[in-house]
Scaffold this motif. Structure first.
Motif, PDB file in Angstrom:
ATOM      1  N   TYR A 132       0.819  -1.216   0.000  1.00 39.90           N
ATOM      2  CA  TYR A 132       0.000   0.000   0.000  1.00 39.90           C
ATOM      3  C   TYR A 132       0.856   1.271   0.000  1.00 39.90           C
ATOM      4  CZ  TYR A 132      -4.099  -2.880   0.773  1.00 39.90           C
ATOM      5  OH  TYR A 132      -5.099  -3.799   0.630  1.00 39.90           O
ATOM      6  N   VAL A 133       1.910   1.261   0.766  1.00 40.69           N
ATOM      7  CA  VAL A 133       2.788   2.430   0.796  1.00 40.69           C
ATOM      8  C   VAL A 133       3.468   2.615  -0.566  1.00 40.69           C
ATOM      9  CG1 VAL A 133       4.838   3.449   1.863  1.00 40.69           C
ATOM     10  CG2 VAL A 133       3.124   2.312   3.295  1.00 40.69           C
ATOM     11  N   GLY A 134       3.914   1.535  -1.183  1.00 43.10           N
ATOM     12  CA  GLY A 134       4.531   1.612  -2.503  1.00 43.10           C
ATOM     13  C   GLY A 134       3.563   2.135  -3.553  1.00 43.10           C
ATOM     14  N   ILE A 135       2.328   1.644  -3.517  1.00 44.10           N
ATOM     15  CA  ILE A 135       1.307   2.135  -4.449  1.00 44.10           C
ATOM     16  C   ILE A 135       1.035   3.616  -4.201  1.00 44.10           C
ATOM     17  CG2 ILE A 135      -1.151   1.970  -5.041  1.00 44.10           C
ATOM     18  CD1 ILE A 135      -0.865  -1.086  -4.627  1.00 44.10           C
ATOM     19  N   PHE A 136       0.977   4.002  -2.926  1.00 41.31           N
ATOM     20  CA  PHE A 136       0.770   5.416  -2.603  1.00 41.31           C
ATOM     21  C   PHE A 136       1.879   6.288  -3.173  1.00 41.31           C
ATOM     22  CE2 PHE A 136       1.802   9.037   0.103  1.00 41.31           C
ATOM     23  CZ  PHE A 136       0.632   9.780  -0.035  1.00 41.31           C
ATOM     24  N   VAL A 137       3.126   5.868  -3.023  1.00 42.05           N
ATOM     25  CA  VAL A 137       4.256   6.650  -3.537  1.00 42.05           C
ATOM     26  C   VAL A 137       4.137   6.825  -5.054  1.00 42.05           C
ATOM     27  CG1 VAL A 137       6.764   6.615  -3.893  1.00 42.05           C
ATOM     28  CG2 VAL A 137       5.826   6.062  -1.655  1.00 42.05           C
ATOM     29  N   ILE A 138       3.795   5.768  -5.759  1.00 41.06           N
ATOM     30  CA  ILE A 138       3.673   5.837  -7.214  1.00 41.06           C
ATOM     31  C   ILE A 138       2.498   6.728  -7.618  1.00 41.06           C
ATOM     32  CG2 ILE A 138       3.155   4.482  -9.282  1.00 41.06           C
ATOM     33  CD1 ILE A 138       4.734   2.172  -7.886  1.00 41.06           C
ATOM     34  N   VAL A 139       1.346   6.529  -6.983  1.00 39.62           N
ATOM     35  CA  VAL A 139       0.169   7.342  -7.317  1.00 39.62           C
ATOM     36  C   VAL A 139       0.416   8.803  -6.969  1.00 39.62           C
ATOM     37  CG1 VAL A 139      -2.262   7.737  -6.721  1.00 39.62           C
ATOM     38  CG2 VAL A 139      -1.453   5.427  -7.166  1.00 39.62           C
ATOM     39  N   PHE A 140       1.046   9.050  -5.844  1.00 40.33           N
ATOM     40  CA  PHE A 140       1.382  10.420  -5.441  1.00 40.33           C
ATOM     41  C   PHE A 140       2.254  11.092  -6.503  1.00 40.33           C
ATOM     42  CE2 PHE A 140       4.121  13.512  -3.319  1.00 40.33           C
ATOM     43  CZ  PHE A 140       3.177  14.311  -2.694  1.00 40.33           C
ATOM     44  N   SER A 141       3.214  10.359  -7.044  1.00 39.82           N
ATOM     45  CA  SER A 141       4.084  10.914  -8.088  1.00 39.82           C
ATOM     46  C   SER A 141       3.291  11.246  -9.348  1.00 39.82           C
ATOM     47  CB  SER A 141       5.195   9.922  -8.431  1.00 39.82           C
ATOM     48  OG  SER A 141       5.993   9.681  -7.306  1.00 39.82           O
ATOM     49  N   PHE A 142       2.392  10.360  -9.746  1.00 43.79           N
ATOM     50  CA  PHE A 142       1.555  10.628 -10.925  1.00 43.79           C
ATOM     51  C   PHE A 142       0.661  11.845 -10.697  1.00 43.79           C
ATOM     52  CE2 PHE A 142       2.548   6.283 -12.307  1.00 43.79           C
ATOM     53  CZ  PHE A 142       2.700   6.486 -13.670  1.00 43.79           C
ATOM     54  N   VAL A 143       0.051  11.932  -9.536  1.00 38.59           N
ATOM     55  CA  VAL A 143      -0.846  13.050  -9.241  1.00 38.59           C
ATOM     56  C   VAL A 143      -0.065  14.365  -9.211  1.00 38.59           C
ATOM     57  CG1 VAL A 143      -2.334  14.057  -7.451  1.00 38.59           C
ATOM     58  CG2 VAL A 143      -2.565  11.647  -8.061  1.00 38.59           C
ATOM     59  N   THR A 144       1.082  14.362  -8.560  1.00 41.50           N
ATOM     60  CA  THR A 144       1.908  15.560  -8.498  1.00 41.50           C
ATOM     61  C   THR A 144       2.328  16.005  -9.901  1.00 41.50           C
ATOM     62  OG1 THR A 144       2.720  14.867  -6.333  1.00 41.50           O
ATOM     63  CG2 THR A 144       3.983  16.563  -7.452  1.00 41.50           C
ATOM     64  N   THR A 145       2.722  15.053 -10.726  1.00 39.71           N
ATOM     65  CA  THR A 145       3.090  15.377 -12.108  1.00 39.71           C
ATOM     66  C   THR A 145       1.887  15.927 -12.867  1.00 39.71           C
ATOM     67  OG1 THR A 145       4.795  13.674 -12.087  1.00 39.71           O
ATOM     68  CG2 THR A 145       4.044  14.437 -14.241  1.00 39.71           C
ATOM     69  N   GLY A 146       0.727  15.338 -12.661  1.00 40.20           N
ATOM     70  CA  GLY A 146      -0.485  15.821 -13.319  1.00 40.20           C
ATOM     71  C   GLY A 146      -0.835  17.244 -12.911  1.00 40.20           C
ATOM     72  N   ILE A 147      -0.668  17.561 -11.643  1.00 40.65           N
ATOM     73  CA  ILE A 147      -0.928  18.925 -11.165  1.00 40.65           C
ATOM     74  C   ILE A 147       0.041  19.896 -11.829  1.00 40.65           C
ATOM     75  CG2 ILE A 147      -0.821  20.440  -9.140  1.00 40.65           C
ATOM     76  CD1 ILE A 147      -1.813  17.998  -7.498  1.00 40.65           C
ATOM     77  N   TYR A 148       1.325  19.523 -11.893  1.00 38.24           N
ATOM     78  CA  TYR A 148       2.307  20.393 -12.533  1.00 38.24           C
ATOM     79  C   TYR A 148       1.959  20.624 -14.003  1.00 38.24           C
ATOM     80  CZ  TYR A 148       6.443  22.129 -14.780  1.00 38.24           C
ATOM     81  OH  TYR A 148       7.280  22.896 -15.534  1.00 38.24           O
ATOM     82  N   VAL A 149       1.622  19.562 -14.714  1.00 39.24           N
ATOM     83  CA  VAL A 149       1.288  19.680 -16.136  1.00 39.24           C
ATOM     84  C   VAL A 149       0.063  20.558 -16.328  1.00 39.24           C
ATOM     85  CG1 VAL A 149       0.483  18.387 -18.149  1.00 39.24           C
ATOM     86  CG2 VAL A 149       2.424  17.543 -16.828  1.00 39.24           C
ATOM     87  N   ALA A 150      -0.948  20.396 -15.478  1.00 37.81           N
ATOM     88  CA  ALA A 150      -2.153  21.214 -15.582  1.00 37.81           C
ATOM     89  C   ALA A 150      -1.836  22.693 -15.382  1.00 37.81           C
ATOM     90  CB  ALA A 150      -3.196  20.748 -14.577  1.00 37.81           C
ATOM     91  N   ILE A 151      -0.999  22.992 -14.398  1.00 35.60           N
ATOM     92  CA  ILE A 151      -0.632  24.391 -14.142  1.00 35.60           C
ATOM     93  C   ILE A 151       0.238  24.921 -15.278  1.00 35.60           C
ATOM     94  CG2 ILE A 151       0.652  25.934 -12.609  1.00 35.60           C
ATOM     95  CD1 ILE A 151      -0.242  24.082 -10.285  1.00 35.60           C
ATOM     96  N   ALA A 152       1.223  24.137 -15.701  1.00 31.77           N
ATOM     97  CA  ALA A 152       2.133  24.588 -16.757  1.00 31.77           C
ATOM     98  C   ALA A 152       1.399  24.792 -18.081  1.00 31.77           C
ATOM     99  CB  ALA A 152       3.267  23.581 -16.947  1.00 31.77           C
TER     100      ALA A 152
END
Length: 106
Positions: free
Chosen positions: A66-86
């Motif tokens: 669960y922690v590993g999945i969270f780390v991966i999903v967190f990275s995808f979400v963070t990247t998605g937020i950056y792309v949306a703002i950029a």
């Protein structure tokens, strides 16, 4: 003519402000994701038993999954937020600067 236009856009104070904001946002998100991965690896290295603990008493799924999945999903979400703002706010700011420079040249 295109080189002169590009130079005027790059020298524009609004464009430089936007570029600094975009760089700060990118580096901040990168630092957050790096911290997340380093913390995950640090826990694995310093206390491996913590993540191999089963979620339930009779279960086979561990907290590490669960922690590993969270780390991966967190990275995808963070990247998605950056792309949306950029691609949203910063792209609009760039277009405004380019339009202003083109109007000034006309």
């Amino acid at each position: 003519m295109e080189k002169q236009t590009a130079r005027r856009v790059l020298e524009n104070p609004e464009f430089q402000k936007m570029a600094r904001q975009k760089a700060l946002l990118g580096w901040s998100f990168s630092a957050i994701i790096l911290f997340m991965y380093l913390a995950y690896i640090w826990v694995i290295g310093s206390n491996p038993g913590l993540l191999k603990t089963p979620v339930s008493a009779n279960g086979i799924t561990t907290w590490g999954i669960y922690v590993g999945i969270f780390v991966i999903v967190f990275s995808f979400v963070t990247t998605g937020i950056y792309v949306a703002i950029a691609n949203g706010k910063f792209e609009k700011m760039t277009k405004q600067v380019v339009d202003n420079v083109m109007e000034d040249q006309a």
